[in-house]
Design a protein around this motif. Structure first.
Motif, short mmCIF file in Angstrom:
data_model
loop_
_atom_site.label_atom_id
_atom_site.label_comp_id
_atom_site.label_asym_id
_atom_site.label_seq_id
_atom_site.Cartn_x
_atom_site.Cartn_y
_atom_site.Cartn_z
N CYS A 86 0.84 -1.20 0.00
CA CYS A 86 0.00 0.00 0.00
C CYS A 86 0.87 1.24 0.00
CB CYS A 86 -0.91 0.03 1.24
SG CYS A 86 -2.07 -1.34 1.34
N PHE A 87 0.36 2.31 -0.60
CA PHE A 87 1.02 3.61 -0.50
C PHE A 87 -0.05 4.70 -0.62
CE2 PHE A 87 1.29 2.41 -5.01
CZ PHE A 87 0.77 3.53 -5.64
N ASP A 88 0.20 5.83 0.01
CA ASP A 88 -0.69 6.98 -0.10
C ASP A 88 -0.22 7.87 -1.24
OD1 ASP A 88 -2.25 6.19 2.04
OD2 ASP A 88 -1.11 7.34 3.51
N TYR A 89 -1.19 8.50 -1.87
CA TYR A 89 -0.86 9.47 -2.92
C TYR A 89 -1.53 10.80 -2.60
CZ TYR A 89 -1.49 12.03 -7.31
OH TYR A 89 -1.55 13.02 -8.25
N ASP A 90 -0.71 11.81 -2.37
CA ASP A 90 -1.18 13.15 -2.07
C ASP A 90 -0.84 14.05 -3.26
OD1 ASP A 90 -1.80 15.64 -1.14
OD2 ASP A 90 -0.47 15.58 0.61
N PRO A 91 -1.83 14.52 -4.02
CA PRO A 91 -1.55 15.39 -5.19
C PRO A 91 -0.84 16.69 -4.82
CG PRO A 91 -3.80 14.54 -5.28
CD PRO A 91 -3.27 14.20 -3.91
N LEU A 92 -0.87 17.07 -3.54
CA LEU A 92 -0.17 18.28 -3.14
C LEU A 92 1.32 18.04 -2.90
CD1 LEU A 92 -2.77 19.85 -0.67
CD2 LEU A 92 -2.40 20.36 -3.10
N CYS A 93 1.71 16.75 -2.82
CA CYS A 93 3.12 16.40 -2.63
C CYS A 93 3.45 15.17 -3.47
CB CYS A 93 3.40 16.14 -1.14
SG CYS A 93 5.14 15.87 -0.76
N GLN A 124 -6.13 -1.49 -6.11
CA GLN A 124 -7.33 -1.12 -5.36
C GLN A 124 -7.11 0.29 -4.81
OE1 GLN A 124 -8.80 -4.07 -2.54
NE2 GLN A 124 -9.34 -2.45 -1.09
N SER A 125 -8.17 1.09 -4.78
CA SER A 125 -8.05 2.45 -4.27
C SER A 125 -9.30 2.83 -3.51
CB SER A 125 -7.81 3.44 -5.41
OG SER A 125 -7.60 4.73 -4.90
N ASN A 126 -9.14 3.74 -2.55
CA ASN A 126 -10.29 4.18 -1.74
C ASN A 126 -10.96 5.42 -2.33
OD1 ASN A 126 -8.18 5.97 -1.18
ND2 ASN A 126 -8.94 6.40 0.88
N VAL A 127 -10.53 5.84 -3.53
CA VAL A 127 -11.12 7.01 -4.17
C VAL A 127 -11.79 6.58 -5.49
CG1 VAL A 127 -9.54 8.67 -3.14
CG2 VAL A 127 -8.91 7.56 -5.29
N PRO A 128 -12.70 7.40 -6.01
CA PRO A 128 -13.45 7.00 -7.21
C PRO A 128 -12.62 7.00 -8.49
CG PRO A 128 -14.09 9.20 -6.53
CD PRO A 128 -13.24 8.65 -5.43
N ASP A 129 -11.48 7.67 -8.48
CA ASP A 129 -10.57 7.62 -9.63
C ASP A 129 -9.19 8.06 -9.16
OD1 ASP A 129 -9.67 7.22 -12.21
OD2 ASP A 129 -10.38 9.15 -12.96
N ARG A 155 -7.12 12.71 -1.16
CA ARG A 155 -5.92 11.94 -0.84
C ARG A 155 -6.27 10.47 -1.03
NH1 ARG A 155 -1.45 13.37 2.71
NH2 ARG A 155 -0.26 11.50 3.25
N ALA A 156 -5.44 9.74 -1.73
CA ALA A 156 -5.75 8.35 -2.08
C ALA A 156 -4.89 7.38 -1.29
CB ALA A 156 -5.55 8.12 -3.56
N ASN A 157 -5.49 6.28 -0.92
CA ASN A 157 -4.74 5.14 -0.41
C ASN A 157 -4.85 4.04 -1.44
OD1 ASN A 157 -5.03 2.32 1.32
ND2 ASN A 157 -3.35 3.64 1.98
N ASN A 158 -3.73 3.71 -2.06
CA ASN A 158 -3.71 2.76 -3.17
C ASN A 158 -3.02 1.47 -2.76
OD1 ASN A 158 -4.97 4.63 -4.85
ND2 ASN A 158 -3.02 5.52 -5.49
N SER A 175 1.78 6.81 -8.28
CA SER A 175 0.54 7.31 -8.87
C SER A 175 0.76 8.33 -9.97
CB SER A 175 -0.35 7.92 -7.78
OG SER A 175 -1.00 6.90 -7.04
N THR A 176 1.91 8.98 -10.00
CA THR A 176 2.16 9.97 -11.03
C THR A 176 3.64 10.30 -11.07
OG1 THR A 176 1.38 12.10 -11.92
CG2 THR A 176 1.87 12.03 -9.56
N ASP A 177 4.01 11.16 -11.98
CA ASP A 177 5.37 11.70 -12.07
C ASP A 177 5.23 13.21 -12.23
OD1 ASP A 177 7.95 12.46 -12.59
OD2 ASP A 177 7.98 11.65 -14.63
#
Length: 512
Positions: A351-358, A403-408, A495-498, A471-473
């Protein structure tokens, strides 16, 4: 002495600065046609100095019997008007060629030369007239969608280039930077950073799907998309494994009709958009550059071959490509291998978290991989060590069960080759849940497919591949907001937990 002059061609109330260079002898000549917007340094130069600079850069063409006609794009360099990428190139390019045909030195043969955006200038003028006898189009895709997006994720670098050149001489109060693409909402970004609404850019923001109607309009590149299809002239295409647009150039070659392809060629080096490498964070390949392998005059050799039937240092009708880490060039049809190696990515669930602000940022293809151990939002795994030398050729594919806890949300995969002395970045791909699946139910398992651009490289016994998953670059793409729907309208982020099911995820390597 060679003849040289300049003039201002009038077109729709604008004056386009044009340089004419002719060989020493009198008569009519085959003409190499080029146009460019990359002439900002000439704005305050005397015209005579600009002509001399152009002569110094192209005199080898004159010595080989070609005339060179070079023009500053509308709104750039010495040409008047306002430069908006792509918008006026078809009309201006066609008018330029029509003027050339009226000149006393025109012998009935035109040859198109361009690389990167200067190749796009020629794409915009397709279909090509009968007196165009050949072309060289280097390191540029003709499909505008692929320049702006990869699987629905917008490329920041192309947008940054667009804003940098947009109306460059119009004294706009520009305030953009790469951070501008993190401002929400993206809609209205052009007004904020340019001081005026750029309609072509704002329409592009809405068209993150390749099926959007925008891509069938002139603003979306409908005039360039199939430029080489049914061209029926010899075309030399070039790219490199670390070129931004290699995947698109390969698709251009694959979609080319057989009548055109049999008289054309594609060269693929192991280097980047400029056919080079980063001196500190890249590596050098023996005779990897096109000029090292085929001579500094390989472009002239291509046109000479068309005109006179003289030899060329590579084959026609096939792809000539560098076999990385085997360190040699080879020519063939680059057909899909019949053998594939499936490699599991592990046995765990991570698992890892993805924060679009960081967001995480990655080095690109052709760089030595950075140390990512400090990032908790990046998962790095390695394949088992290869027990024998293995040559990979074609498009690597990957399947991630996620798997993710967000809709996209988006998922990013980067592949590097891990050697004893360094880890070298080979490929990346990115996609999102809703781009592939249309609808995604939060906290459910989903399979995502990744398809990486073409490569040909040797994995030696004892080496392995490193796969970085995130989740991104942030260096390359506008970050996903983890929200569903029209991304350019989003005003906030989740904030996503993927979760990655490594036991259900794998690579597929095409093996020669």
């Amino acid at each position: 002495m060679h003849y040289s002059c300049y003039m201002y061609l009038e077109l729709n109330d604008e004056k386009l600065f044009t340089i004419c260079l002719l060989p020493k002898q009198k008569g009519k000549f085959p003409i190499v046609v080029s146009r460019s917007p990359y002439v900002k340094h000439t704005v305050n130069m005397p015209e005579e100095t600009i002509v001399q600079e152009c002569y110094d850069n192209t005199k080898i063409w004159l010595e080989r019997g070609y005339a060179v006609l070079f023009q500053h794009c509308r709104g750039q360099g010495k040409s008047t008007g306002a430069f908006v990428p792509y918008i006026h190139e078809r009309e201006d390019g066609l008018a330029f060629r029509e003027w050339i045909r009226s000149q006393p030195f025109y012998n009935g043969e035109l040859y198109l030369l361009g690389g990167s955006y200067t190749a796009s200038l020629h794409y915009a003028t397709a279909p090509f007239e009968d007196d165009i006898k050949g072309a060289i189009f280097e390191v540029q895709d003709s499909d505008r969608y692929r320049l702006w997006y990869r699987n629905g994720q917008m490329r920041k670098g192309h947008a940054n280039w667009h804003f940098g050149l947009y109306k460059d001489k119009c004294n706009l109060n520009k305030s953009f930077s790469m951070k501008s693409f993190s401002e929400l909402p993206l809609k209205g970004l052009s007004q904020r950073v340019l001081g005026e609404n750029a309609d072509d850019f704002e329409q592009m923001l809405e068209a993150y799907s390749p099926l959007h109607e925008f891509w069938s309009t002139r603003l979306g590149g409908s005039d360039t998309k199939n430029a080489v299809v049914n061209a029926n002239i010899p075309i030399l295409l070039t790219t490199g494994y670390n070129d931004y647009y290699i995947g698109g150039v390969f698709k251009m070659w694959q979609n080319m009709d057989e009548k055109t392809k049999i008289k054309s060629a594609l060269l693929v080096s192991p280097y980047n958009h400029g056919d080079g490498y980063h001196k500190d964070y890249g590596i050098s390949f023996p005779k990897g550059q096109r000029k090292q392998a085929f001579g500094s005059d390989y472009q002239i050799a291509w046109f000479d071959h068309i005109r006179k039937g003289t030899p060329i240092p590579f084959d026609k009708g096939v792809i000539t490509y560098y076999r990385a880490f085997e360190n040699e060039w080879q020519s063939d049809f680059f057909k899909i291998p019949i053998r594939f190696l499936k490699i599991s990515l592990g046995t765990d669930i991570s698992c890892f978290d993805y924060d679009p602000l960081c967001p995480p940022a990655f080095r690109q293809e052709g760089f030595l991989a950075e140390d990512l151990q400090c990032r908790c939002d990046v998962l790095s795994v390695c394949t088992p060590v290869f027990e024998k030398d293995t040559f990979v050729k074609g498009q690597i594919k990957a399947v991630l069960t996620v798997q993710s806890n967000v809709p996209d949300t988006s998922f990013y995969v980067r592949i590097s080759i891990k050697k004893p002395e360094y880890t070298y970045v080979l490929r990346h791909d990115i996609t999102s849940l809703c781009y592939q699946l249309d609808n995604y139910k939060e906290n459910s398992e989903a399979k995502l497919n990744f398809c990486f651009d073409e490569y040909a490289f040797l994995i030696k016994k004892g080496e392995c591949l490193q796969i970085d998953i995130s989740s991104t670059d942030d260096n390359t793409y506008v970050c996903h907001t983890n929200r569903k729907g029209e991304y350019y309208l989003h005003t906030d982020i989740n904030r996503a937990n993927n979760k990655i099911y490594l036991d259900k995820s794998y690579l597929i390597l095409p093996i020669e």
